[in-house]
Motif scaffolding. Structure first.
Motif, PDB file in Angstrom:
ATOM      1  N   UNK A  81       0.875  -1.192   0.076  1.00  0.00           N
ATOM      2  CA  UNK A  81       0.118   0.103   0.045  1.00  0.00           C
ATOM      3  C   UNK A  81       1.109   1.156  -0.058  1.00  0.00           C
ATOM      4  N   UNK A  82       0.487   2.088  -0.728  1.00  0.00           N
ATOM      5  CA  UNK A  82       1.198   3.534  -0.625  1.00  0.00           C
ATOM      6  C   UNK A  82       0.564   4.212   0.727  1.00  0.00           C
ATOM      7  N   UNK A  83       1.380   4.875   1.337  1.00  0.00           N
ATOM      8  CA  UNK A  83       1.109   5.435   2.592  1.00  0.00           C
ATOM      9  C   UNK A  83      -0.260   6.256   2.475  1.00  0.00           C
ATOM     10  N   UNK A  84      -1.100   5.941   3.172  1.00  0.00           N
ATOM     11  CA  UNK A  84      -2.334   6.531   3.118  1.00  0.00           C
ATOM     12  C   UNK A  84      -3.197   6.518   4.486  1.00  0.00           C
ATOM     13  N   UNK A  85      -4.098   7.428   4.746  1.00  0.00           N
ATOM     14  CA  UNK A  85      -4.698   7.636   5.939  1.00  0.00           C
ATOM     15  C   UNK A  85      -6.349   7.495   5.457  1.00  0.00           C
ATOM     16  N   UNK A  86      -6.923   6.456   6.109  1.00  0.00           N
ATOM     17  CA  UNK A  86      -8.572   6.020   5.931  1.00  0.00           C
ATOM     18  C   UNK A  86      -9.498   6.701   7.000  1.00  0.00           C
ATOM     19  N   UNK A  87     -10.390   7.297   6.747  1.00  0.00           N
ATOM     20  CA  UNK A  87     -11.042   7.747   7.773  1.00  0.00           C
ATOM     21  C   UNK A  87     -12.681   8.111   7.261  1.00  0.00           C
ATOM     22  N   UNK A  88     -13.579   8.385   8.173  1.00  0.00           N
ATOM     23  CA  UNK A  88     -14.796   8.916   7.646  1.00  0.00           C
ATOM     24  C   UNK A  88     -14.587  10.294   7.547  1.00  0.00           C
ATOM     25  N   UNK A  89     -14.576  11.117   6.454  1.00  0.00           N
ATOM     26  CA  UNK A  89     -14.450  12.417   6.394  1.00  0.00           C
ATOM     27  C   UNK A  89     -15.350  13.288   6.889  1.00  0.00           C
ATOM     28  N   UNK A  90     -16.624  12.697   7.328  1.00  0.00           N
ATOM     29  CA  UNK A  90     -17.729  13.458   7.756  1.00  0.00           C
ATOM     30  C   UNK A  90     -17.671  13.547   9.329  1.00  0.00           C
ATOM     31  N   UNK A  91     -16.604  13.025   9.896  1.00  0.00           N
ATOM     32  CA  UNK A  91     -15.833  13.556  11.256  1.00  0.00           C
ATOM     33  C   UNK A  91     -14.912  14.470  11.150  1.00  0.00           C
ATOM     34  N   UNK A  92     -15.581  15.817  11.347  1.00  0.00           N
ATOM     35  CA  UNK A  92     -14.523  16.616  11.320  1.00  0.00           C
ATOM     36  C   UNK A  92     -13.493  16.697  11.819  1.00  0.00           C
ATOM     37  N   UNK A  93     -13.244  16.081  13.132  1.00  0.00           N
ATOM     38  CA  UNK A  93     -12.184  16.033  13.895  1.00  0.00           C
ATOM     39  C   UNK A  93     -11.106  15.049  13.593  1.00  0.00           C
ATOM     40  N   UNK A  94     -11.903  13.811  13.159  1.00  0.00           N
ATOM     41  CA  UNK A  94     -11.083  12.762  12.339  1.00  0.00           C
ATOM     42  C   UNK A  94     -10.157  13.154  11.036  1.00  0.00           C
ATOM     43  N   UNK A  95     -11.121  14.208  10.394  1.00  0.00           N
ATOM     44  CA  UNK A  95     -10.429  14.551   9.116  1.00  0.00           C
ATOM     45  C   UNK A  95      -9.270  15.558   9.404  1.00  0.00           C
ATOM     46  N   UNK A  96      -9.315  16.383  10.456  1.00  0.00           N
ATOM     47  CA  UNK A  96      -8.481  17.288  10.782  1.00  0.00           C
ATOM     48  C   UNK A  96      -7.246  16.538  11.337  1.00  0.00           C
ATOM     49  N   UNK A  97      -7.196  15.371  11.979  1.00  0.00           N
ATOM     50  CA  UNK A  97      -6.211  14.350  12.249  1.00  0.00           C
ATOM     51  C   UNK A  97      -5.581  13.641  10.821  1.00  0.00           C
ATOM     52  N   UNK A  98      -6.582  13.412  10.137  1.00  0.00           N
ATOM     53  CA  UNK A  98      -6.023  12.757   8.903  1.00  0.00           C
ATOM     54  C   UNK A  98      -4.860  13.841   8.133  1.00  0.00           C
ATOM     55  N   UNK A  99      -5.514  14.843   8.023  1.00  0.00           N
ATOM     56  CA  UNK A  99      -4.931  16.091   7.262  1.00  0.00           C
ATOM     57  C   UNK A  99      -3.437  16.683   8.083  1.00  0.00           C
ATOM     58  N   UNK A 100      -3.507  16.422   9.220  1.00  0.00           N
ATOM     59  CA  UNK A 100      -2.174  16.767   9.948  1.00  0.00           C
ATOM     60  C   UNK A 100      -1.252  15.665   9.830  1.00  0.00           C
ATOM     61  N   UNK A 101      -1.652  14.571   9.619  1.00  0.00           N
ATOM     62  CA  UNK A 101      -0.985  13.396   9.562  1.00  0.00           C
ATOM     63  C   UNK A 101       0.175  13.281   8.336  1.00  0.00           C
ATOM     64  N   UNK A 102      -0.346  14.049   7.295  1.00  0.00           N
ATOM     65  CA  UNK A 102       0.392  14.035   6.195  1.00  0.00           C
ATOM     66  C   UNK A 102       0.979  13.050   5.400  1.00  0.00           C
ATOM     67  N   UNK A 103       0.012  12.018   5.332  1.00  0.00           N
ATOM     68  CA  UNK A 103       0.375  10.830   4.541  1.00  0.00           C
ATOM     69  C   UNK A 103      -0.151  11.552   2.838  1.00  0.00           C
ATOM     70  N   UNK A 104       0.245  11.184   1.914  1.00  0.00           N
ATOM     71  CA  UNK A 104      -0.141  11.724   0.791  1.00  0.00           C
ATOM     72  C   UNK A 104      -1.655  11.852   0.251  1.00  0.00           C
ATOM     73  N   UNK A 105      -2.231  10.724   0.614  1.00  0.00           N
ATOM     74  CA  UNK A 105      -3.582  10.379   0.214  1.00  0.00           C
ATOM     75  C   UNK A 105      -4.647  10.160   1.426  1.00  0.00           C
ATOM     76  N   UNK A 106      -5.664  10.786   1.675  1.00  0.00           N
ATOM     77  CA  UNK A 106      -6.698  10.732   2.474  1.00  0.00           C
ATOM     78  C   UNK A 106      -7.909   9.961   1.659  1.00  0.00           C
ATOM     79  N   UNK A 107      -8.034   8.645   2.187  1.00  0.00           N
ATOM     80  CA  UNK A 107      -9.335   7.983   1.680  1.00  0.00           C
ATOM     81  C   UNK A 107     -10.566   7.775   2.573  1.00  0.00           C
ATOM     82  N   UNK A 108     -11.689   8.445   1.946  1.00  0.00           N
ATOM     83  CA  UNK A 108     -12.684   8.414   2.592  1.00  0.00           C
ATOM     84  C   UNK A 108     -13.311   6.859   2.661  1.00  0.00           C
ATOM     85  N   UNK A 109     -13.433   6.397   3.990  1.00  0.00           N
ATOM     86  CA  UNK A 109     -13.907   4.706   4.245  1.00  0.00           C
ATOM     87  C   UNK A 109     -14.724   4.752   5.278  1.00  0.00           C
ATOM     88  N   UNK A 110     -15.793   4.332   4.941  1.00  0.00           N
ATOM     89  CA  UNK A 110     -16.774   4.280   6.077  1.00  0.00           C
ATOM     90  C   UNK A 110     -16.432   3.066   7.139  1.00  0.00           C
TER      91      UNK A 110
END
Length: 342
Positions: free
Chosen positions: A152-181
């Motif tokens: 796997x290419x480094x990536x963060x998976x989260x439910x982007x509808x959770x604003x706090x989780x999305x902020x965590x994912x953005x701060x993590x700085x993996x190149x790709x954030x994948x919306x995943x239920x």
């Protein structure tokens, strides 16, 4: 004990403010009556703050996260910490011992949550983790790799509808954030039910260490801790903002045969582009395997043979107006971690 910060209590033990303690939770026994314990490193800060739970090897053969945790433990000073950090390098201890993804009864521990005190082995381990650790957390980072023989290419998976989780994912700085239920029975789904903001980091391949994946994961956790106000860090570089993929799809083989790949992990592909050829070992037939849409290769099989229907390439799909940006971000990440000849 620092003023205003009570001791952290776990498993009938108290961790004073500004200290670190190794906690061992009885988890199971081998046939030899040897006890198996869940090891938790607890760092309790001098000031109040979030409680971050970082865990790895929920699947026993996923090793990158273990080394990320090892390096993280060496970097944390509880006297300079706000809130509490709990680190569990190996959740599925039995799978780790056997170098396998699953538990001895072939169950997937990440489908056993929240578990039960009187259920299967997986259910009991899940309940131990759920009741002793997850219920004490406010935030969760769950570390994974690809399955065996898949990268796997480094990536963060989260439910982007959770604003706090999305902020965590953005701060993590993996190149790709994948919306995943969340999937039923998963750790992340159970965390969401508890109101624990969670992200899942995927990078590399099972039973292998990958330095780029490990460094990205360690930096990502430290970045999230800075975001949460738990710790300060120096020299954090922000060369790009991660891009969000709203969906993804595995491209599967349509014919049995040898797989002659024409793309690599992280490559940008266009609709109709040939990803690989499925070839007869006797040389009389080669069928192209094409991309169903514009995207980026974020996962792929490492085995050059495949039966009909086997998953070969995992493609992330982006909004059309962000496709070029996504490709540039992934290119910048790969260039940062490209091995250099000395």
């Amino acid at each position: 004990m620092a003023k205003g910060q009570a001791a952290f209590e776990i498993a009938d033990q108290r961790v004073p403010a500004g200290s670190q303690r190794s906690i061992k939770l009885p988890a199971a026994r081998l046939y030899t009556d040897t006890p198996i314990e869940l090891h938790v490193e607890v760092f309790h800060g001098v000031k109040p703050g979030p409680t971050l739970l970082v865990c790895a090897a929920l699947h026993g053969d996923e090793l990158n996260g273990i080394d990320i945790c090892r390096r993280l433990i060496k970097k944390i000073n509880p006297k300079r910490l706000n809130g509490t950090l709990m680190v569990v390098p190996i959740v599925n201890v039995l799978g780790f011992i056997q170098q396998t993804r699953y538990l001895p009864d072939r169950r997937d521990l990440n489908r056993c949550f929240p578990g039960s005190q009187r259920g299967t082995l997986g259910g009991r381990l899940a309940y131990l983790f759920y009741s002793q650790l997850l219920q004490r957390a406010t935030h969760l980072i769950d570390l994974h790799t690809g399955a065996i023989n898949r990268s796997n290419l480094p990536q963060v998976r989260t439910d982007i509808r959770d604003g706090d989780a999305l902020q965590m994912a953005e701060a993590f700085l993996a190149p790709v954030i994948l919306h995943a239920k969340e999937r039923d029975g998963s750790l992340r789904s159970t965390a969401t039910d508890l109101g624990v903001h969670s992200i899942l980091y995927e990078a590399g391949e099972a039973l292998r260490f990958d330095e780029a994946s490990i460094r990205t994961g360690l930096n990502g956790i430290l970045n999230v801790m800075k975001l949460l106000g738990m710790a300060q860090r120096r020299g954090s570089r922000r060369k790009y903002d991660p891009v969000v993929a709203n969906s993804s799809q595995w491209v599967r083989n349509e014919l049995d045969g040898l797989i002659i790949s024409r793309v690599r992990l992280g490559d940008r592909v266009t609709k109709g582009q040939i990803l690989a050829y499925s070839a007869s070992p006797h040389g009389d037939n080669e069928e192209p395997i094409r991309s169903p849409f514009d995207g980026i290769v974020i996962g792929m099989s490492n085995i050059p043979i495949a039966n009909e229907g086997e998953a070969l390439f995992h493609l992330a799909k982006f909004d059309r107006d962000r496709m070029d940006e996504a490709g540039e971000i992934v290119d910048a990440f790969i260039e940062d971690f490209e091995p250099r000849v000395l």
